[in-house]
Design an enzyme around this catalytic site. Structure first.
Site, short mmCIF file in Angstrom:
data_model
loop_
_atom_site.label_atom_id
_atom_site.label_comp_id
_atom_site.label_asym_id
_atom_site.label_seq_id
_atom_site.Cartn_x
_atom_site.Cartn_y
_atom_site.Cartn_z
CB CYS A 48 9.70 14.24 -5.71
SG CYS A 48 7.91 13.53 -5.47
CG HIS B 234 8.49 -0.02 -3.24
ND1 HIS B 234 7.96 0.78 -4.27
CD2 HIS B 234 8.89 0.69 -2.27
CE1 HIS B 234 7.81 1.80 -3.67
NE2 HIS B 234 8.22 1.84 -2.49
#
Ligand code: PEP
Ligand code: MG
Length: 756
Positions: free
Chosen positions: A688, A379
């Site tokens: 995605c 992340h």
């Protein structure tokens, strides 16, 4: 007079600004109670702080009760309405306070005038007792459900500031302990001129090294000053003042630009800076004749030492904040007025960083970041890309010992780091480091293949600031909003109201467009710092994403309600991540139905009919894809995780990254099965994951029938150009061939030939 609406009260920027203007915690709390009393139009607002050891609550600030009561009124846990709210960690709202069985009148503080009573616990991580926020009013039945909600939102903001202040206090107690001598640091990387790493966020930058997470004890070093200036108390006072002003401005800027994730992000910095044990200790040393720069590094290192040895993990996390602050003070001292004390012209080197650290350094204009631990799909990489900060991972801990100030050039497009680059290297990169102004790329509002097949280009959004690029590059919708960022970067769960405001901004960013909001995907490598995650031997196989949400229905429902409300009269799609069974999907759908029923009863406007679908990213979901498709309005393929779980390759582990291949036959066949099932069941399908960014893979995806993809908005022009040169028949042939191969070797050979 009517009370202010909940949005206004929940607007945290007012509280953030308030803290910046305060001189101490009690000062801050006093201002906070006045503001809350004003917005709630309540006659009284008070804050009681909880002492864990004594199990007592003491009145710490009040507006409306007798001021002398502050510090002198205490209640045991469970005593009175306030004590009961703290014990049960639940708000208590009474039309007539005296009717409540817990009611206890405290004489002599003017409480007898007030009937309506609302007490809301201030807590961290859902269970840690911090204190109680109370409002009272003479008019019976004065407070309603909306007031409870508003006060809860405020309490969660207060909790963060109070906790930071408490951490500092505990530090002062720990300061009595003896400090250890500094560890020896040996110069490393002698003779090494470049390191090969992996790109996490692209770009080419140069700057001088600043190591923010080195090993050893004496981590804040004072760079030798060429003219050996001896800095005085006056210089120090100026630097202190400048630092405070800069941090206050930074905080404000972040609230404006990145309010979704950056609320109160410099709060700990400002608190430490204002702490007398910090700047006061520096002043004392300077008074004793120590030069100001040495005084700063000495106290900062003292704090770092104490923080890093603390048994409290929250305190350990503050090590970086203290060092960062020391860096700013020194820079302001040595280069007074020359810059903003930021990291302009510097490359940050760190062992590891939290997502909130990446935000802080990006806000302070760091040029680039080198990380020793981590990987490109983690992340912090996603965040660095959204923030446009070049970042590279290198597996070479020695880089943490590089002398500060060494010139570094990062070619994050190739993943290369040059140490003290030669004139020749610098000349080669000059054009890339300072690229000429490139005119904005021309993008068309819609994308078609050469033969006229429409391919819908949606974008992935991580931060609200990404919406700017989404608009610029004419994204046709948001295919994936990673809702976890506001959760990961904050210090506390964002309230339903705070979430709703963020989601509304996403809809407002692309008016009239379809927006797919993904519910919380935490767990795995994404831990919430304020939540007690279970210790898991295999967190990637643990309580992640939808499993976490279903286990924590309170948190899940707040998010679903916020999504439904923000999506009122909008093209809302809700996506559930990490679905491994139809049962999980149905359980999530049931929860959504429950939220709709609640909102209906409350008479709150919401979207009664959002499309819902699973994120298909687990091998189990592929096996049951027909059943899933039949229950869903859409399928969204998350290739980042699908590859990880199909191939059993940790996407955050750089040492196995060569095994993480999107063109593995198992991946290609799985994606084909999903798309085929969607087509057969007449269900919308979107890809995605990052696989769609690779043009060979995109050709494959279009070849098997994918007509919608969602990618980072900055890639839209490149991908649009590629698609407009592609013929669907050519893509179909490409896909058919790829699907025939059973080995990676064959696939590799075929792709190499195609490229030639
Ligand atoms: C994925 O897994 O492909 C995905 C898009 O989601 P994330 O990267 O957030 O896990
Ligand atoms: Mg995923």
């Amino acid at each position: 007079m009517a009370k202010d609406n909940v949005d206004l009260i929940c607007d945290i920027s007012e509280l953030a600004g308030l803290f910046e203007r305060s001189h101490s915690l009690s000062d801050f709390l006093q201002s906070a109670v006045s503001i809350v009393a004003y917005h709630m139009r309540a006659a009284v607002c008070s804050i009681y702080l909880y002492d864990e050891e004594e199990e007592t609550l003491t009145l710490a600030a009040t507006q409306g009760l007798k001021p002398e009561a502050v510090g002198n009124v205490s209640l045991k846990l469970g005593e009175g309405i306030v004590g009961a709210a703290m014990r049960d960690l639940k708000p208590i709202c009474e039309g007539h306070g005296s009717n409540n069985p817990h009611f206890k009148r405290i004489d002599g503080i003017f409480e007898e005038h007030y009937e309506a009573f609302l007490a809301v616990p201030i807590m961290l991580r859902g269970a840690m007792r911090v204190g109680v926020l109370v409002t009272q009013d003479p008019q019976p039945n004065y407070f309603h459900q909306n007031d409870v909600k508003a006060l809860r939102a405020i309490a969660s903001q207060l909790a963060v500031v109070i906790e930071n202040a408490k951490l500092l206090m505990s530090l002062h107690e720990a300061r009595q302990q003896k400090t250890e001598p500094p560890a020896e640091v040996t110069p490393a990387l002698a003779g090494v001129s470049f390191l090969k790493g992996t790109t996490a966020s692209s770009g080419v930058v140069q700057g001088t090294a600043v190591v923010i997470d080195g090993h050893g004890y004496d981590v804040l070093t004072v760079a030798a000053d060429e003219d050996e200036t001896s800095y005085t108390l006056e210089d120090f006072t100026l630097a202190l003042q400048e630092s405070e002003e800069q941090l206050t401005a930074l905080q404000k800027h972040m609230e404006e630009r990145l309010g979704d994730v950056a609320s109160l992000i410099f709060n700990a910095h400002l608190l430490i800076l204002k702490d007398m044990g910090f700047s006061g200790a520096m002043k004392k040393l300077i008074d004793q004749g120590i030069p100001a720069d040495r005084a700063i590094s000495s106290v900062v290192n003292d704090y770092i030492n104490l923080f890093s040895k603390s048994s409290n993990p929250r305190l350990r996390e503050k090590v970086l904040d203290v060092k960062d602050l020391g860096h700013r003070l020194l820079r302001n001292l040595q280069r007074h007025g020359e810059d903003h004390g930021d990291y302009e012209g510097q490359i940050l080197i760190a062992k590891e960083l939290l997502p909130s650290d990446v935000l802080k350094f990006a806000a302070q204009k760091v040029e680039g970041i080198i990380i020793v631990q981590g990987s490109v799909t983690s992340h912090i990489s996603i965040l660095a890309r959204s923030l446009r900060v070049p970042m590279v991972f290198v597996e070479k801990p020695d880089i943490l010992e590089i002398p500060e100030g060494t010139l570094i050039l990062i070619d994050a497009n190739q993943g290369t780091v040059f140490l003290d680059p030669s004139e020749k290297v610098l000349a080669q990169y000059e054009a890339l480091i300072k690229p000429e102004e490139v005119p904005p790329e021309v993008v068309q509002p819609e994308t078609f293949t050469r033969d006229g097949t429409k391919i819908t280009l949606h974008c992935n959004v991580n931060l609200l600031s990404d919406m700017e690029y989404a608009r610029q590059n004419l994204a046709e919708g948001v295919g994936l909003y990673r809702s976890e960022f506001p959760f990961i970067v904050r210090d506390e769960f964002p309230s339903e109201e705070a979430q709703r405001l963020i989601y509304e901004k996403i809809f407002a960013g692309l008016p009239g467009r379809e927006v797919t909001l993904r519910t919380l995907d935490v767990g795995g490598d994404k831990k919430l710092p304020y939540h007690q995650h279970l210790e898991e031997a295999n967190p990637f196989l643990g309580l992640r994403a939808i499993r976490f949400s279903l286990k924590n229905p309170g948190i899940f429902k707040q998010q679903l309600r916020a999504m439904l409300r923000a999506g009122h009269n909008k093209g809302l799609r809700i996506m559930f991540p990490f679905i491994s069974s139809v049962d999980d999907f149905l359980a999530a759908r049931d929860m959504l139905e429950e939220c709709k029923r609640e909102l209906e009863l409350e008479g709150v406007p919401y979207n009664p009919n959002p499309d819902i679908g699973p994120m298909v990213e687990l091998p189990a979901a592929v096996e049951i894809i027909d059943e899933l498709a039949r229950e869903s309005d859409f399928l969204s393929i998350g290739t980042n995780d699908l590859i990880q779980y199909l191939l059993a390759v940790d996407r955050t582990n750089e040492s196995v990254s060569s095994l993480y291949v999107c063109h593995h036959p198992a991946v290609l066949r799985s994606v084909y099965r999903i798309v085929n099932s969607a087509i057969n069941n007449d269900v919308d399908v979107c890809v995605c994951g990052d696989m769609a960014l690779n043009t060979e893979m995109l050709k494959f995806l279009i070849g098997i029938g994918v007509r919608k993809i969602s990618i980072d908005a900055q890639h839209i022009p490149r991908i649009q150009k590629f698609i407009s040169g592609l013929h669907t028949e050519e893509a179909r042939r490409h896909a058919r061939k790829l699907l025939r191969y059973g080995t990676l070797r064959e696939v590799n050979r075929f792709l190499a030939e195609e490229e030639a």
